[in-house]
Design an enzyme around this catalytic site. Structure first.
Site, PDB file in Angstrom:
ATOM      1  N   ASN A 256     -14.901 -26.940   4.863  1.00 50.50           N
ATOM      2  CA  ASN A 256     -15.933 -26.960   5.887  1.00 50.50           C
ATOM      3  C   ASN A 256     -15.398 -27.451   7.226  1.00 50.50           C
ATOM      4  OD1 ASN A 256     -17.829 -26.056   4.051  1.00 50.50           O
ATOM      5  ND2 ASN A 256     -18.647 -28.083   3.607  1.00 50.50           N
ATOM      6  N   GLU A 282     -18.321 -13.495  27.836  1.00 48.54           N
ATOM      7  CA  GLU A 282     -17.042 -12.876  28.188  1.00 48.54           C
ATOM      8  C   GLU A 282     -16.274 -12.432  26.948  1.00 48.54           C
ATOM      9  OE1 GLU A 282     -14.775 -14.615  31.714  1.00 48.54           O
ATOM     10  OE2 GLU A 282     -16.045 -16.299  31.110  1.00 48.54           O
TER      11      GLU A 282
END
Length: 413
Positions: A256, A282
């Protein structure tokens, strides 16, 4: 104008990864902000609340900064089992989340995509959308929804798909970025391949960008790093499951943490200053040439960094970082991008020890090894954030739209 990000954590895996992400994000901001001020870019992930009022009021950011009072995460937590979310609301990060941001059930989805999508979706869909709308109305300029979920279980795959479809219908102008965790081939849940296959269809049709993560790839990365001592169990792991292992034998906490580091790196340019900051809009503009070709390979160097992994003699140089992130052994989805064709790629660097010209020189060197598609030979995006990650002087994230993702996704779904 801040560009806010709302994180939607769906299912047990999504909430565990999300909790680790918020924990590390707070640690980063505390380390680089010893004066304890709430500066403008922090509003992308957090709200600064004054609890002297009932209900608490959000403090305005005057002249770019204000004093931190009580932070709240821009997040919605969804799980059809209440264990992980309740543990979170009672743990050290309890002030970061409020019960009004959470939707929980009792019985779970039974590792069944259809149960999560067709039963819990209609049952809880309106309530989930109300909570998302409540968070969206508190944003000045909402940039994206980041959805964290697993595709092996019923809630993350089924209800996660339902949420993705609802966001597509109700917030078509806002980016929808999915970070799904694919199960391993040896997963002990019989229905996980079917859940993954059905969820991928929704990701193809309704997500703007997908950063898939594969459990098996995470395990192999940990093997190669020879992590002998995992970090102590993090706060989001329920007490009965502290020693829980993945079928491969790897601890979920380290796995994780790799995914959390990916999220930290992805949002670093929004949260900190840099010579060449890149926002999420972007990235999708430069890396997604066609709407449905939005599955991106991701890799990081280093993948894990912390006090237990520090070794000054082994810290990679900038050249080594660039070399590592294109190798197949460091991909978060099993695949070999160097053997296939790149449609576009982005290299996001964190650290103050290099400048943009150094980064450009390394990319020019890599171009000799990367096979670019003929209609986009200059398909490279560079990002540079001055703030390094915790416990590492510099780090690099590579996001690649590469044709090898097809084999990786098919092998898992």
């Amino acid at each position: 104008m801040p560009r806010e990000i709302i994180t939607i954590q769906c299912g047990q895996c999504g909430n565990q990864v999300g909790c680790r992400f918020w924990e590390l994000a707070l640690q980063e901001h505390a380390a680089f902000n010893p004066s304890g001020v709430f500066y403008f870019s922090m509003s992308s992930l957090f709200r600064n609340m004054d609890t002297r009022f009932k209900p608490p009021r959000e403090l305005p950011v005057s002249d770019g900064i204000s004093k931190i009072k009580d932070l709240e995460a821009r997040a919605v937590l969804v799980d059809m089992e209440e264990g992980v979310v309740n543990q979170l609301l009672k743990g050290p990060l309890s002030n970061l989340f409020k019960s009004r941001q959470c939707i929980t059930g009792i019985s779970g989805s039974g590792n069944n995509w259809a149960h999560g999508h067709d039963v819990y979706g209609p049952q809880y869909g309106e309530a989930i959308l109300e909570k998302i709308q409540s968070e969206a109305e508190k944003c000045e300029s909402l940039q994206s929804f980041n959805i964290l979920h697993s595709l092996g279980g019923g809630t993350g795959s089924g209800l996660g798909s339902y949420i993705m479809e609802a966001l597509h219908d109700n917030y078509s102008g806002v980016l929808r970025i999915s970070v799904p965790v694919f199960p391993s081939k040896d997963d002990d849940v019989v229905t996980s391949p079917y859940n993954s296959m059905l969820a991928v269809k929704s990701l193809v049709d309704h997500a703007d960008c997908v950063l898939p993560i594969e459990n098996e790839a995470l395990c192999e990365i940990l093997d190669k790093m020879e992590v002998r001592k995992l970090r102590s169990p993090t706060l989001y792991v329920p007490k009965p499951s502290k020693g829980k292992k993945h079928p491969s034998g790897k601890g979920f906490d380290a796995m994780n943490e790799i995914v959390a580091n990916l999220l930290l790196h992805l949002t670093s340019s929004v949260r900190f200053d840099g010579s060449l900051n890149v926002d999420l809009n972007e990235l999708t503009t430069n890396l997604v040439p066609f709407p449905k070709l939005h599955f991106l390979m991701s890799s990081m160097s280093p993948a894990l960094h912390g006090p237990s992994h520090e070794n000054a003699a082994q810290l990679p140089t900038v050249n080594q970082l660039f070399t590592d992130v294109i190798l197949h052994k460091n991909q978060l989805v099993k695949g070999n991008p160097l053997a296939c064709t790149y449609l576009a790629s982005a290299f996001l660097f964190r650290g103050s020890q290099s400048n943009v010209s150094d980064l450009s020189a390394n990319i020019c060197h890599l171009r000799q090894r990367m096979k670019m598609v003929h209609w986009n030979p200059e398909g490279f995006k560079i990002g540079h954030c001055f703030r390094p990650p915790l416990h590492a002087p510099q780090a690099l994230l590579c996001l690649a739209n590469n044709t090898c993702i097809r084999a990786g996704i098919h092998s898992n779904a």
